[in-house]
Design an enzyme around this catalytic site. Sequence first.
Site, PDB file in Angstrom:
ATOM      1  N   ASP A   1     -25.951  33.554   3.300  1.00 39.28           N
ATOM      2  CA  ASP A   1     -25.754  32.130   3.512  1.00 39.28           C
ATOM      3  C   ASP A   1     -24.324  31.882   3.994  1.00 39.28           C
ATOM      4  OD1 ASP A   1     -26.899  29.386   2.976  1.00 39.28           O
ATOM      5  OD2 ASP A   1     -25.101  29.260   1.734  1.00 39.28           O
TER       6      ASP A   1
ATOM      7  N   GLU B   1     -26.067  33.520   8.450  1.00 39.49           N
ATOM      8  CA  GLU B   1     -25.710  32.337   9.228  1.00 39.49           C
ATOM      9  C   GLU B   1     -24.291  32.550   9.763  1.00 39.49           C
ATOM     10  OE1 GLU B   1     -27.840  28.491   7.328  1.00 39.49           O
ATOM     11  OE2 GLU B   1     -26.287  29.358   6.070  1.00 39.49           O
TER      12      GLU B   1
END
Length: 665
Positions: free
Chosen positions: A347, A376
Site C-alpha cells: 500500500d 502503489e
Amino acid sequence: MKHRLFTACIGAMAATIAMAAESDARFASFPAYEGSDLELLVDSSGTHFTLWSPEAEAAQVLLYPTDRNSAAEDTLAMLRAESGTWRASVPSRLYGKFYTFRVKHAGRWLDETPGVWAKAVGTNGKRAAIIDFAGTNPDGWNEDRGPEVKNITDAVIYEMHHRDMSMHPTSGIVHKGKFLALTERGTRTPEGEATGIDHLKELGVTHVHILPSYDYNSVDEANLPSNGYNWGYDPQNYNAPEGSYSTNPADPAVRVREMKEMVKALHDAGIGVVMDVVYNHTAENDGSNFSLTAPGYYYRHNADGSYSDASGCGNETASERRQMADFIVNSVKYWAKEYHIDGFRFDLMAIHDTATMDRVASELKKINPSIFVYGEGWTAGASPLDAGRRALKENVAKMQGIAVFSDDIRDAVKGHYSNAADRGFATGKPGNEETVKIGIVGSTAHPQVDYSKGNNSKFAYASSPAQIINYVSCHDDLMLTDKLAASMPGSMPEQRMRAARLAQTIVFTSQGTPFMWSGEEIFRDKKGVHNSYKSPDSINAIDWSLKHANRGQFDYYRELIALRKAHPAFRMTDASEVARNIVFDKVAQPNLISYSIKNHANGDEWKEIKIVFNGSGEPVDVKVPRADWIVIAEDGRLKSDGLGTSRGGRLTVAPVSALILARTK
Ligand code: CA
C-alpha cells in the site's frame, strides 16, 4: 489505498510529539539490532524477552494470565543489553501466558504495548501471547506449496475482502466473514452455481489478493458478530492475523491456525495468496506500538517536529532508517515462511524508499522464487523523503523485482477515477487511444507509442512489462460496474456489461500482469459507493445470485482468463520483444485501436494474433490480411479456443467490442 486522504483513517490525529528536526539525525545514529530473537523467544532454557528501545531509561515486561480483564501476575525488570536492546528471561516456557512491554522515556512511563513483533495476540491485539507455533499448523503443512510462478506476468490476480466473499446469504458458506470461508469446498448458490473457493477455481485466477489480514485497529473483536466492516488499512499488529476473521479472537492460536488453513486450502486448489501490506503508516500516532517502544524513531517528521503525512492517515513511516527497513523486510519474510504467503501488495509503496523495496524483493525470492511483489507507486500526500529515493511508479525501472499499478490504463479505459461521469476509451470518449496503447505495451518503450500524448505518464517508465500491473478496477474508487453506471446514464445493463467486457479484454490481453476486483465477473456492484472502506455488508458483500443471472458475463471472464493463460504472447517479459512483436495498425477513427502480436511471440503456438478494440458506438470496418484465422472474440463474445474461422479481408467490428483473431501459420 489511494487519495482516500482523511476519510478512511481511523487513527487518532493526536497531538504530535514535540520533536526537533535534528532528531532525524539522532535516529540515524541509533544502533540497529540484527538478531532474530526480537521481543520473544521460547527455547529449552526458557522464555526470553528482547526489546529494541535505544532511548529507554528503563523497560519492563508485564505477564498476564489472560488476554484482557486481568491484573499482571508478574513484572520483570529488563536489563540494558547490546545494540539498543533490553532483555529479561524466565527459566521456563510460558506457553499460554500473555505479555506487554512498558518503556520509561524522557522521565515518563509510557502506556503498555505488545511490542512491534507480537506474532500472536489476544482480543483486539492489546496483549501479546506466548504460544507454540508448531501446534498451529494444519495437517500436511510441511508439504504445503503455493503455485509455481516463473514470471509475475503469468499471474492472474483477484483482489478480495474476506467479508465480501462470504457474508451474503446466497454464498452458501458456513464460516461467513472468516478465514475459514475459503476452506469450504462444494458451496453453492440456491441456483446451484459454485461460490467461494470453487468459484475461484472455476474462474481460473492464479492468485487471490486478500485485503489487509494482519491485525488491524478498527473492528472491535470483543463485539463479534457486530456489523463491523473495514478494509483494514489501519495497522495495529503487523505480524499477527486479524482477530475478527477468526472464529475466536480471544484464543491467540485460533487466528493463526485458521489463516494457515485458508492458505492451505487455496494452495490445494492451485491458487496462490497475495497479502496486502500497509507498512507505510499506523492507525495510531503516539499510541502506536512503534511509538510506545521507540518514540519518534519509526516515523518521519516535519521541520516543526509534527508527524509528516504522506499516507493521508496522520503519519508515515521512515523506511530509510535501518531498524524500520529491517522491520519491513523481516515482517514480509516472516509471513512468507510461517504462513506460506505467495506475494505482497504494498500500500502507498512510494512512501518507502527504493533500496528497502529492493531488499524486500530479493530477500523474498531467496525464500521462494515464485513470490512476487507489487505496489502503489504513489503517495497520498507530500513526503519529506526525496522523490528520487521514493518507490514511485516513475522509479520502477530503478528497482529489481517490483511491479506497480498502471493508473495509465486504468483511467484511459474507463475514465478518470475522481470524476464519476468521465468516460474512457471503452465507453466512447476519444482522446485516450495513446494512453491505452501505453497499457498494451506494459508502459515500456515502443516505437509506435507516443508517450508525450499519455494522459498520466509522459515517458516509458517500465523497463519490462513484469513491472506493470494492469487493471480497470480495485477496492478503491467506483468499481467498474458502478463507474459504468455513473458514466453511462440511461444505459441498459446489457450495454454496461458489454462495456465491461471490452474494458477487461483490453486489460487481460495487455502486456503486464492483469488484476481484477472480486465480483466484477458476475457484474456485482457496490450501489455506487466509491469509498466503501467501512460500509456495511449490504454495500460490500457479493450477491452470488448474480452469478446465475449474469452467467454469460461470468463465462466471458472465464474464457478471457483461459485465453491469457494458454498464450504466452500476452505475457512477454522482455521490453525489446514487446517492441519487436507488437505492431500497431494505422487507423483513421477515434476510439479504435488495431494491433498484432507477431512472430510466435514468447514461444506462442500462434504466429500472429490480431486484436481490434472498438470503443465507439458505431460498427467499424477493418481490413485483415487474407489467411486462415481462428475467431477468438467478436461482437461481445469470446472463446479461448475459438468461436469459428475467418478468411480475413474486410471485417466489421461491432460497437463496444473486441475482435480477436489468431493464426498458426
Ligand atoms: Ca484487530
